[in-house]
Design a protein around this motif. Structure first.
Motif, PDB file in Angstrom:
ATOM      1  N   GLY B  71     102.175  97.314  -2.321  1.00  0.00           N
ATOM      2  CA  GLY B  71     103.617  97.063  -2.333  1.00  0.00           C
ATOM      3  C   GLY B  71     104.262  97.319  -3.684  1.00  0.00           C
ATOM      4  N   THR B  72     103.548  98.016  -4.569  1.00  0.00           N
ATOM      5  CA  THR B  72     104.084  98.284  -5.904  1.00  0.00           C
ATOM      6  C   THR B  72     105.020  99.492  -5.852  1.00  0.00           C
ATOM      7  OG1 THR B  72     101.949  97.542  -6.719  1.00  0.00           O
ATOM      8  CG2 THR B  72     103.421  98.595  -8.314  1.00  0.00           C
ATOM      9  N   THR B  73     106.168  99.344  -6.444  1.00  0.00           N
ATOM     10  CA  THR B  73     107.141 100.446  -6.369  1.00  0.00           C
ATOM     11  C   THR B  73     106.736 101.601  -7.282  1.00  0.00           C
ATOM     12  OG1 THR B  73     108.519  99.602  -8.149  1.00  0.00           O
ATOM     13  CG2 THR B  73     109.037  98.833  -5.907  1.00  0.00           C
ATOM     14  N   HIS B  74     107.296 102.754  -6.969  1.00  0.00           N
ATOM     15  CA  HIS B  74     107.012 103.941  -7.790  1.00  0.00           C
ATOM     16  C   HIS B  74     107.441 103.687  -9.234  1.00  0.00           C
ATOM     17  CE1 HIS B  74     106.513 105.462  -3.857  1.00  0.00           C
ATOM     18  NE2 HIS B  74     107.746 105.908  -3.655  1.00  0.00           N
ATOM     19  N   ALA B  75     108.569 103.013  -9.398  1.00  0.00           N
ATOM     20  CA  ALA B  75     109.071 102.758 -10.749  1.00  0.00           C
ATOM     21  C   ALA B  75     108.081 101.904 -11.539  1.00  0.00           C
ATOM     22  CB  ALA B  75     110.428 102.059 -10.682  1.00  0.00           C
ATOM     23  N   THR B  76     107.520 100.910 -10.866  1.00  0.00           N
ATOM     24  CA  THR B  76     106.542 100.045 -11.548  1.00  0.00           C
ATOM     25  C   THR B  76     105.273 100.818 -11.876  1.00  0.00           C
ATOM     26  OG1 THR B  76     107.455  98.146 -10.381  1.00  0.00           O
ATOM     27  CG2 THR B  76     105.269  97.877 -11.346  1.00  0.00           C
ATOM     28  N   VAL B  77     104.816 101.619 -10.943  1.00  0.00           N
ATOM     29  CA  VAL B  77     103.601 102.411 -11.207  1.00  0.00           C
ATOM     30  C   VAL B  77     103.850 103.336 -12.397  1.00  0.00           C
ATOM     31  CG1 VAL B  77     102.012 104.147 -10.299  1.00  0.00           C
ATOM     32  CG2 VAL B  77     102.801 102.270  -8.819  1.00  0.00           C
ATOM     33  N   ALA B  78     105.004 103.987 -12.386  1.00  0.00           N
ATOM     34  CA  ALA B  78     105.316 104.918 -13.477  1.00  0.00           C
ATOM     35  C   ALA B  78     105.288 104.188 -14.816  1.00  0.00           C
ATOM     36  CB  ALA B  78     106.689 105.552 -13.246  1.00  0.00           C
ATOM     37  N   ARG B  79     105.847 103.009 -14.834  1.00  0.00           N
ATOM     38  CA  ARG B  79     105.942 102.237 -16.080  1.00  0.00           C
ATOM     39  C   ARG B  79     104.570 101.721 -16.506  1.00  0.00           C
ATOM     40  NH1 ARG B  79     110.226  99.432 -14.295  1.00  0.00           N
ATOM     41  NH2 ARG B  79     108.900  97.744 -13.571  1.00  0.00           N
ATOM     42  N   GLU B  80     103.830 101.207 -15.549  1.00  0.00           N
ATOM     43  CA  GLU B  80     102.628 100.454 -15.921  1.00  0.00           C
ATOM     44  C   GLU B  80     101.355 101.291 -15.971  1.00  0.00           C
ATOM     45  OE1 GLU B  80     102.337  96.624 -14.165  1.00  0.00           O
ATOM     46  OE2 GLU B  80     104.487  96.216 -14.482  1.00  0.00           O
ATOM     47  N   THR B  81     101.422 102.549 -15.593  1.00  0.00           N
ATOM     48  CA  THR B  81     100.239 103.400 -15.775  1.00  0.00           C
ATOM     49  C   THR B  81     100.472 104.454 -16.857  1.00  0.00           C
ATOM     50  OG1 THR B  81     100.937 104.946 -14.053  1.00  0.00           O
ATOM     51  CG2 THR B  81      99.511 103.127 -13.358  1.00  0.00           C
ATOM     52  N   ALA B  82     101.581 104.318 -17.558  1.00  0.00           N
ATOM     53  CA  ALA B  82     101.923 105.338 -18.566  1.00  0.00           C
ATOM     54  C   ALA B  82     100.810 105.508 -19.596  1.00  0.00           C
ATOM     55  CB  ALA B  82     103.235 104.969 -19.244  1.00  0.00           C
ATOM     56  N   GLU B  83     100.168 104.411 -19.945  1.00  0.00           N
ATOM     57  CA  GLU B  83      99.086 104.492 -20.932  1.00  0.00           C
ATOM     58  C   GLU B  83      97.746 104.742 -20.255  1.00  0.00           C
ATOM     59  OE1 GLU B  83      99.477 102.876 -24.512  1.00  0.00           O
ATOM     60  OE2 GLU B  83     101.445 103.770 -24.010  1.00  0.00           O
ATOM     61  N   SER B  84      97.507 104.025 -19.164  1.00  0.00           N
ATOM     62  CA  SER B  84      96.168 104.032 -18.573  1.00  0.00           C
ATOM     63  C   SER B  84      95.891 105.290 -17.745  1.00  0.00           C
ATOM     64  CB  SER B  84      95.982 102.788 -17.704  1.00  0.00           C
ATOM     65  OG  SER B  84      97.010 102.716 -16.721  1.00  0.00           O
ATOM     66  N   ARG B 101     112.799 105.311  -6.345  1.00  0.00           N
ATOM     67  CA  ARG B 101     111.623 104.758  -7.027  1.00  0.00           C
ATOM     68  C   ARG B 101     111.714 103.239  -7.205  1.00  0.00           C
ATOM     69  NH1 ARG B 101     112.196 109.809  -9.898  1.00  0.00           N
ATOM     70  NH2 ARG B 101     113.156 108.889 -11.760  1.00  0.00           N
ATOM     71  N   SER B 102     112.929 102.702  -7.165  1.00  0.00           N
ATOM     72  CA  SER B 102     113.081 101.253  -7.243  1.00  0.00           C
ATOM     73  C   SER B 102     112.584 100.553  -5.985  1.00  0.00           C
ATOM     74  CB  SER B 102     114.559 100.853  -7.392  1.00  0.00           C
ATOM     75  OG  SER B 102     115.119 101.385  -8.540  1.00  0.00           O
ATOM     76  N   ARG B 103     112.582 101.275  -4.869  1.00  0.00           N
ATOM     77  CA  ARG B 103     112.236 100.643  -3.587  1.00  0.00           C
ATOM     78  C   ARG B 103     110.931 101.163  -2.994  1.00  0.00           C
ATOM     79  NH1 ARG B 103     114.005  96.134  -2.030  1.00  0.00           N
ATOM     80  NH2 ARG B 103     113.777  96.716   0.164  1.00  0.00           N
ATOM     81  N   GLY B 104     110.743 102.467  -3.046  1.00  0.00           N
ATOM     82  CA  GLY B 104     109.591 103.076  -2.396  1.00  0.00           C
ATOM     83  C   GLY B 104     108.286 102.581  -3.023  1.00  0.00           C
ATOM     84  N   THR B 105     107.233 102.474  -2.189  1.00  0.00           N
ATOM     85  CA  THR B 105     105.961 101.936  -2.683  1.00  0.00           C
ATOM     86  C   THR B 105     104.812 102.904  -2.433  1.00  0.00           C
ATOM     87  OG1 THR B 105     105.339 100.890  -0.596  1.00  0.00           O
ATOM     88  CG2 THR B 105     106.752  99.598  -2.096  1.00  0.00           C
TER      89      THR B 105
END
Lengths: 788, 262, 161
Positions: B71-84, B101-105
């Motif tokens: 259920g993680t949004t695209h925006a969150t994935v983009a933000r939180e995998t930027a380093e990893s 990206r704010s809604r889609g998962t």
């Protein structure tokens, strides 16, 4: 320096405040007490016979008030066509009935069959699924050339064929043109398609019908560019409602681009149903519905021949065009491929002989009508493409070939019946080449080559006929309306002014630019002037906004009315100052007596007009309100040079537009900021046509680009910043402001510039591609490279 | 759209229970499903929203892998995998547009397996593991053709676990109308192996271009692919590109991906 | 029917909505906040962009029921407390970043979200961010300029004046 708020100043738009704060009032924002919702049930086949409609189950669904079909419209007129074209043989065009709801047959995907009216939109939509419609599919008529062959299936069984008209222009020139082509040193021939487009204003169409039983008055709120035209067409031809009982309101309208000129069945339906049901009825188009119910644009298939002498002087042009009308004749459809296209075939060039043949054809597609530019982009595209091809064939520069053939003396009577009043084509060519740094192009092309890319430079020149149009002329050409414009200038007692204009603003910023004109003429602050438009109960009979006509025709009407106001105000001022009327001068809102220090202020005069205690009542009436109708003496002829630089990726066919320069001659300019914005938008739509947009049907008549998933709208990432310039000004000689109009230029001049640039790039890369039909998608460009 | 009963469970167990009926449909961000329902191409009686299930959200390290809640949004994935996992971040950060990206998962995208979606290429190209409410499925087994997956009726993608390659990149060529990939290629280099996943191109949905993988394993350079081609016959052909064109894009995008990584 | 309670432009509102009621319909019909527009049905045009819990969202692709408990901001809530236009709104007027005004609310909401995330975006970043907002009038030129100006960057220095 123009003064702030006056003519020539980039005054900020006053209408923006409401649009930016979410307080605009668009048609869908209007909700009337007791309102019902209409859902149109549309054909999902291109061509079929309606064997029966059973609405029993739908009628039983929750919230359903009534289901309407063609039976309910017996005795009601069809949606009319406003222009008649006469064929070469002297016969009038074939004109089929366009019923409000399909009678017996459906003729395109989207043709409305029935309407469910319910308490909520959801209920109407749910009930539509319960409607049983028995349709027997018939073969779809799609290809224009096949459609007019003997034995082809017919879109309209009661017409003799699918040929609407076969028009020749100028027919008397036909033989001379044929001879000139036969005798020419060189003839360049090009066959091309001008792709079908969908206008796509961001606000979908909406109609809300209301009926006041007490007074037997109808009101229609609608997304229209010309509410009076809708009142005229719908009242007189469809529903039989006299004008004084029918009010049409087009409030804030979210873009039009032509698609909101026409009278549509949904408007007639909502007006009709509101009376039947004694409740307001609202219809709001979805975008998907818009794709199959808004009139489409363009869709021409053309062969053009350009003849030249040994020195590359143009000697003759001959064109043959098949113009798609779709399944019915939309309001101005017949005029687009004819009078708005054939008359522009001279372009900027002194070609002595021109012959244009247009065959208009019915097919099982959505009706086609005017879209930004309307006929003029089609003319410009052919001409500017064939000139580039001719230059290549003759081994000369496309710029020099154009220059050599430019018209340089004005007025200039073309062989296609129009007279250009002013222009300076070398000036706009010079200017655009400078803006585009043409001199530095070769070095940039080298750099691109090193990066594995192909760079190209494209040039195009255009002329358009705007400010439509002299009524007596268009009457002779088949128009069923006059094309004047109106304005009422109402001066209030304290000196503030309301201007009621027949022009309509749906993005053009009239509330600002029109106020600039009136306030400058009188010398008062622009904030003292309000512009009122879009309501037939408030404004005098007006013909609306399209064809870049608002400032040239509507603005001229406003000037004439204001001149009448000033003349009367001077009489009042003369009385107040006990001076001779001939000595009164008006400057900066002060009336003065020449050679004296006497003065009265604008506000003193306007007050006197409404409180006529000390007033020449024996000579003039109280009050200060004047109306003018302005009928133009000629079209206006904006022109310009456009240059485009592209880079093609030969591995993917992707084209990047690196720069775009536009040097336009619009004559005088009222608000440069607004004019530049119009060019930006026009160029973006021209880019869309050239590179992205394609309204496509399959062989069975299914619309395969029926949403933004498949119809490619230009987005911010697709476009560069534009260079625009309007410093080359040859003012119009026959209207009081010397203005020409700027709304369509970008969409007219830019498509050939984009395509010429891509073809240039391919040739520079060694790919002998002579033409690619628009839109130049990556796939098409790559495929052309493979086939070269 | 047709009306439905709306339920919004807060746990995976409750969601699975709510999906028991035949006419129930899960919805995550809804960026694909809502337009589909508006067009009446889907009409569930019960709509089970997965947006309130906290246990399906977030990005975290899971041993060598990155665990991303379904259920993680695209925006969150983009933000939180930027380093990893920058390639995955870049993929997520280019799906649709910022509002989508704010809604889609990720879970919704993978479960739907749109033949032109981005995430299937990222998951297949990375050799990810799809975690559901009842099992774990290797990406190689999960994607089974256009809109088809290994999911059973009522089964929910609760997470996706990504191994992190040494280097990877996502090369996307967009369809100009929808802005979905016309063809996009995810290339991941794991040292000893190379994975190449292609989306947007094939009528069978996302696929691994195994010939290219083999060629690149021996010689990780754009030239290694130049002699190869995919069959135009298996490619989607539509208004925006012929099969031959998509085959060309498959090759060119692969070459460009490799060139950018090499 | 579903009972929902949320905050819109800082005010608490409640409503009874069908499962299928879209957030945009709840805003436009129930709350009469008609500044948020609908320009398509495929989640692409962006005329309906609002902020939900601070993030840009297409209100035509979110159910009203999903907004239960959320903080929603619309174009109507963007002006300053004294009623003057916000920095972004004012920049759109100053640089003619709108014509017909229909896409404008979505553009302003998108631009406002962008500048929160990236206070000094480049021209390319602005264009990229607007990929989900379609304008048919302006060719985007003046929208890009407006957003540049709203971010305090030098607009006259931009290419192609």
């Amino acid at each position: 320096m123009p003064k702030d708020g006056g003519i020539g100043s980039s005054t900020k738009r006053r209408e923006d405040v409401r649009f930016l704060s979410g307080t605009g009032r668009y048609t869908d924002d209007i909700n009337l007490h007791g309102q019902l919702y209409a859902h149109f049930v549309r054909s999902d086949v291109a061509h079929g016979k309606i064997n029966g409609i059973n609405a029993d189950a739908a009628m039983a669904m929750p919230g359903v008030v009534r289901v309407f079909t063609a039976k309910d419209f017996e005795g009601v007129g069809g949606v009319p066509c406003g222009w008649q074209i006469t064929s070469i043989d002297g016969s009038p065009m074939q004109e089929p009935k366009h019923p409000v709801l399909a009678e017996g047959k459906v003729r395109h995907v989207g043709d409305p069959i029935a309407v469910v009216v319910a308490e909520s939109l959801g209920q109407a939509r749910d009930a539509a699924d319960a409607l049983e419609i028995d349709i027997e599919m018939l073969p779809a008529v799609m290809d224009m050339k096949e459609a007019i062959k003997d034995g082809a299936p017919k879109v309209h069984d009661d017409l003799s064929s699918n040929l609407c008209y076969d028009w020749g222009f100028v027919e008397d020139n036909k033989d001379a043109v044929a001879k000139a082509i036969a005798d020419a040193d060189h003839v360049t021939t090009l066959e091309l398609v001008n792709n079908r487009l969908v206008a796509n204003p961001m606000e979908p169409r909406v109609a809300v019908g209301d009926y006041d039983m007490a007074n037997d008055e109808h009101t229609l709120y609608t997304t229209s560019q010309n509410p009076h035209v809708i009142r005229l067409l719908m009242g007189a031809f469809v529903l039989g409602i006299p004008e004084h009982k029918l009010r049409v309101v087009a409030p804030d309208v979210g873009g039009g681009f032509g698609a909101k000129i026409f009278h549509y069945a949904e408007e007639a339906f909502c007006t009709f149903a509101a009376k039947q049901l004694r409740r307001p009825v609202k219809w709001t188009s979805s975008r998907s519905e818009a794709f199959m119910s808004d009139a489409h644009g363009r869709d021409h298939v053309t062969k053009i021949e350009l003849a030249m002498d040994k020195d590359n002087n143009f000697t003759a042009i001959r064109t043959e065009t098949y113009a798609n009308m779709g399944a019915y004749l939309s309001t101005f459809a017949p005029s687009v491929p004819t009078w708005l296209h054939g008359t522009l075939m001279a372009g900027n060039y002194k070609t002595p002989l021109i012959y244009v043949n247009v065959k208009a054809v019915f097919t099982n597609t959505v009706p086609v009508d005017a879209y930004r530019g309307a006929g003029r982009p089609e003319a410009t595209f052919q001409l500017e493409r064939v000139i580039d091809k001719a230059a290549r064939e003759r081994g000369v520069s496309p710029i020099e070939l154009r220059r050599q053939n430019f018209i340089t003396e004005f007025p200039y009577a073309t062989p296609v019946a129009v007279e250009y009043d002013t222009g300076d084509y070398h000036a706009t060519m010079d200017r655009v080449l400078e803006m585009a740094d043409h001199a530095g192009f070769e070095a940039r092309a080298e750099q691109s080559k090193k990066n594995g890319k192909l760079r190209g430079f494209g040039i195009a020149h255009y002329i358009e006929a705007c400010g439509i149009a002299p009524s007596n002329l268009v009457g002779q050409l088949g128009a069923r309306a006059g094309l004047y414009e109106s304005a009422t200038v109402r001066v209030n007692a304290t000196g503030s002014i309301s201007v009621m204009t027949g022009s309509h603003s749906h993005g053009q910023g009239h509330e600002t630019s029109f106020a600039q004109v009136v306030s400058e003429m009188i010398g008062i602050d622009a904030t003292q002037v309000d512009i009122v438009h879009g309501d037939t109960s408030k404004t005098p009979m007006g013909m609306g906004t399209y064809g870049s006509r608002s400032i040239a025709v509507g603005g001229s009407a406003m000037v004439r009315a204001t001149e009448k106001i000033i003349a009367k105000a001077k009489k009042i001022a003369a009385h107040l100052m006990e001076a001779s009327e001939g000595d009164i001068e008006l400057k900066d809102g002060q009336f003065t007596v020449a050679g004296t220090d006497k003065s009265v202020a604008w506000g003193d005069v306007t007050l006197a007009a409404y409180v006529p205690h000390n007033y020449p009542l024996e000579d003039i009436e109280p009050g200060l309100e004047e109306t003018a109708f302005y009928d133009p003496a000629n079209f206006t002829y904006p022109s310009g040079g456009y240059a485009c630089e592209v880079e093609v990726d030969p591995d993917t066919g992707k084209v990047d537009v690196l720069s775009f320069s536009a040097a336009d001659d619009f004559g005088n300019v009222i608000n440069p900021m607004i004019v530049e914005g119009q060019v930006h938008g026009g160029v973006a739509q021209g880019f869309g046509q050239a590179m992205m947009e394609n309204c496509a049907y399959d062989a069975d008549g299914q619309l395969i680009s029926a949403s933004y998933m498949d119809y490619a709208m230009p987005r911010a990432t697709d476009l560069p910043m534009f260079k625009v310039d309007h410093s080359c000004q040859t003012p119009c000689t026959h209207n009081p402001l010397g203005v020409k109009g700027c709304g369509e230029a970008g969409a007219i001049g830019s498509p050939p510039a984009f395509v010429n640039a891509v073809i240039d790039a391919l040739h520079r890369g060694g790919h002998k591609v002579e033409h690619i039909n628009m839109p130049l998608t990556p796939d098409r460009v790559w495929t052309a490279i493979q086939n070269s | 759209m047709q009306n439905f009963e709306f339920v919004r469970p807060t746990s995976v167990a409750d969601a699975v229970a709510a999906l028991k009926g035949d006419e129930a449909q899960p919805m995550s961000g809804g960026q694909t499903l809502m337009p589909t329902m508006k067009a009446r191409l889907a009409a569930p009686e019960i709509l089970v929203s997965l947006t309130a299930i906290d246990e399906m959200k977030g990005v975290r390290k899971d041993g060598d892998q990155i665990w991303i809640g379904g259920g993680t949004t695209h925006a969150t994935v983009a933000r939180e995998t930027a380093e990893s996992y920058p390639a995955l971040s870049s993929l997520a950060g280019r799906i649709g547009d910022p509002s989508v990206r704010s809604r889609g998962t990720i879970g919704g995208s993978i479960a739907n397996n749109d033949p032109s979606a981005c995430y299937p290429a990222g998951a297949l190209g990375s050799g990810a593991t799809i975690v559901t409410d009842r099992r774990e499925i290797a990406a190689d087994d999960f994607f089974q053709g256009m809109f088809m997956s290994a999911l059973d009726e009522g089964e929910i993608v609760t997470a996706v676990k990504f191994p992190v390659p040494q280097k990877a990149i996502y090369q996307k060529f967009i369809q100009p109308a929808s802005r979905f990939p016309l063809t996009a290629v995810f290339v991941a280099h794991f040292g000893d192996t190379v994975r190449v996943a292609v989306t947007g191109a094939s009528s069978d949905g996302v696929f691994r271009w195994t010939e290219a993988e083999e060629a690149l394993q021996g010689n990780f350079s754009a030239d290694a692919v130049s002699g190869l081609s995919v069959s135009a016959a298996m490619m989607i052909s539509d208004l925006h590109g012929s099969g031959a064109y998509r085959a060309q894009l498959t090759k060119v995008m692969t070459q460009r991906a490799v060139a950018a990584l090499a | 029917m579903n009972s929902i309670k949320l905050r819109v432009n800082g005010k608490e509102v409640t409503g009874q909505v069908e499962g299928r009621t879209l957030l945009v319909d709840f805003l436009r019909k129930d709350l009469r906040l008609t500044g948020t527009h609908v320009g398509c049905d495929t989640t692409q045009c962006g005329a309906c962009v609002v902020h939900v819990n601070g993030e840009p969202v297409k209100a035509c692709a979110m159910l009203a029921a999903e907004a239960d408990g959320a903080e929603v901001a619309t174009i109507e809530g963007q002006a300053n407390a004294d009623g003057s236009l916000s920095v972004v709104q004012q920049a759109f007027q100053d640089h003619h970043g709108l014509q017909c005004g229909f896409c404008t609310p979505g553009m302003v909401m998108a631009a406002t979200a962008l500048l929160k995330e990236n206070p000094k975006p480049s021209e390319a970043e602005i264009r990229e961010y607007l990929d989900g907002n379609i304008c048919r009038c302006t060719g985007y030129h003046n929208i890009v300029k407006s957003i540049m100006a709203a971010s305090g960057q030098d607009v006259p220095a931009m290419a192609a004046e």
